[in-house]
Design an enzyme around this catalytic site. Structure first.
Site, short mmCIF file in Angstrom:
data_model
loop_
_atom_site.label_atom_id
_atom_site.label_comp_id
_atom_site.label_asym_id
_atom_site.label_seq_id
_atom_site.Cartn_x
_atom_site.Cartn_y
_atom_site.Cartn_z
N ASP A 31 29.16 64.90 62.93
CA ASP A 31 30.63 64.99 62.80
C ASP A 31 31.02 66.24 62.01
O ASP A 31 32.20 66.61 61.98
CB ASP A 31 31.16 63.76 62.05
CG ASP A 31 31.93 62.81 62.97
OD1 ASP A 31 32.45 63.28 63.99
OD2 ASP A 31 32.02 61.62 62.62
N LYS B 146 32.86 57.24 72.67
CA LYS B 146 31.73 58.08 72.24
C LYS B 146 30.42 57.48 72.77
O LYS B 146 29.56 58.19 73.30
CB LYS B 146 31.70 58.19 70.70
CG LYS B 146 32.84 59.05 70.15
CD LYS B 146 32.99 58.96 68.64
CE LYS B 146 34.23 59.71 68.16
NZ LYS B 146 34.49 59.61 66.73
N GLN C 147 32.67 56.13 61.72
CA GLN C 147 34.05 56.27 62.18
C GLN C 147 35.03 56.08 61.02
O GLN C 147 34.92 55.12 60.25
CB GLN C 147 34.33 55.24 63.30
CG GLN C 147 35.66 55.43 63.99
CD GLN C 147 35.79 56.74 64.76
OE1 GLN C 147 34.80 57.30 65.24
NE2 GLN C 147 37.00 57.26 64.88
N1 GUN Z 1 38.52 59.44 62.83
C1 GUN Z 1 39.39 60.27 63.44
N2 GUN Z 1 38.74 61.31 63.99
C2 GUN Z 1 37.43 61.13 63.72
C3 GUN Z 1 36.26 61.88 64.03
O1 GUN Z 1 36.28 62.95 64.67
N3 GUN Z 1 35.09 61.35 63.57
C4 GUN Z 1 35.04 60.20 62.87
N4 GUN Z 1 33.86 59.79 62.45
N5 GUN Z 1 36.10 59.50 62.56
C5 GUN Z 1 37.30 59.96 62.99
#
Ligand code: GUN
Length: 297
Positions: free
Chosen positions: A119, A52, A96
């Site tokens: 998100d 990311k 995350q």
């Molecule tokens: N853990 C698994 N997928 C995601 C996501 O799309 N965003 C975040 N923040 N954590 C995750």
């Protein structure tokens, strides 16, 4: 059978985002800025957050990565989220997941300002999504909708079966697939661990979204000929033939299912890159909306 190529589609969408950032800056806008929080050192989370942050760099975004030890308190993490909420330089915040067991993900997500919730996990974002109001969509379901749109796949009236009811993929996916939008207008069934006759239900699907987190869960005997298959799984399994000793596989038995499908996403290089596109589109939108709010105030 056509492979839905997440690498190709995401490269195309990222080019559009990059150009939009250039145009935005030419109009006096500032670079979008994503702040990511990573707690602990789960290798998968490290890899996701790393890609990311890398995507931010390649698109001309600013990014900040805050790393914390596994043993931080929930109160401390929430105070860090609040600090980012108040930081004028930050447009989007992501924490995350998963978090360590002693920290409630709901409490942390609820602390994120909805205006920076790129998100799309905050209850306000999810509520607006359910009502069809403009909002940040959760990155993975959003990325899947972008993929269907890119390939011009018409899902109007199709029977879509989503397997897995997580808050971040399965449940929001059912809403986006059934909305009165393009793509959308599907008839949706949500299957989960308590579903009876799961195999028989999946066999009826025109489109399957597999988001269970179990390697090779969807097998060829569950898939109707001509079905569209979207594999959200990212599972690491042992593989002695690899230097690393392991490899990534999806929730679908790709080799045996693919010949039956009209379209299928591979793992890796399917849904994964699309999730990042969803997040980046949300972050650019957050930056633009923030600028509008400050002009208006
Ligand atoms: N853990 C698994 N997928 C995601 C996501 O799309 N965003 C975040 N923040 N954590 C995750």
């Amino acid at each position: 059978m056509q492979i839905l190529d997440g690498t190709l589609v995401s490269a195309h969408i990222k080019e559009q985002i990059k150009q939009e950032v250039i145009d935005w800056q030419a109009q006096g806008g500032k670079k979008p800025h994503l702040a990511a929080i990573l707690v602990g050192n789960n290798p998968a989370s490290e890899a996701y957050v790393g890609s990311k942050v890398k995507s931010c760099e390649s698109l001309g975004f600013d990014s900040t990565l805050l790393r914390f030890n596994e043993d931080i308190t929930e109160a401390f993490l929430i105070s860090e989220v609040n600090r980012l909420n108040d930081d004028e330089a930050v447009d989007g915040i992501l924490v995350q997941l998963p978090l360590p067991r002693h920290i409630s993900p709901d409490a942390v997500i609820n602390a994120i300002s909805p205006a920076k919730d790129v998100d799309g996990f905050h209850p306000i974002s999810q509520g607006k999504m359910m009502l069809g109001q403009p909002t940040f969509l959760p990155a993975t379901p959003y990325g899947i909708m972008l993929m269907l749109e890119h390939y011009n796949i018409n899902i109007d009236g199709l029977h879509c079966v989503v397997i897995g009811r997580s808050n971040i993929v399965g449940t929001p996916m059912t809403i986006l697939l059934s909305r009165n939008t393009t793509p959308g207008n599907a008839t949706v069934t949500l299957c989960h661990s308590r579903t009876k006759k799961l195999k028989e239900i999946v066999q009826q699907a025109d489109l399957i979204v597999a988001a269970i987190g179990k390697p090779y869960f969807v097998t060829a005997d569950m898939v109707k000929k001509g079905a569209i298959v979207i594999d959200v799984g990212i599972n690491r399994i042992d593989d002695a033939t690899k230097k690393s000793g392991s490899r990534l596989v999806g929730d679908v038995d790709f080799d045996n299912v693919a010949p039956l499908c009209s379209y299928i996403t591979p793992v890796p290089k399917g849904v994964g890159p699309m999730t990042i596109c969803g997040l980046m589109k949300n972050t650019l939108l957050a930056a633009k909306q923030k600028a509008q709010v400050s002009v208006g105030s």
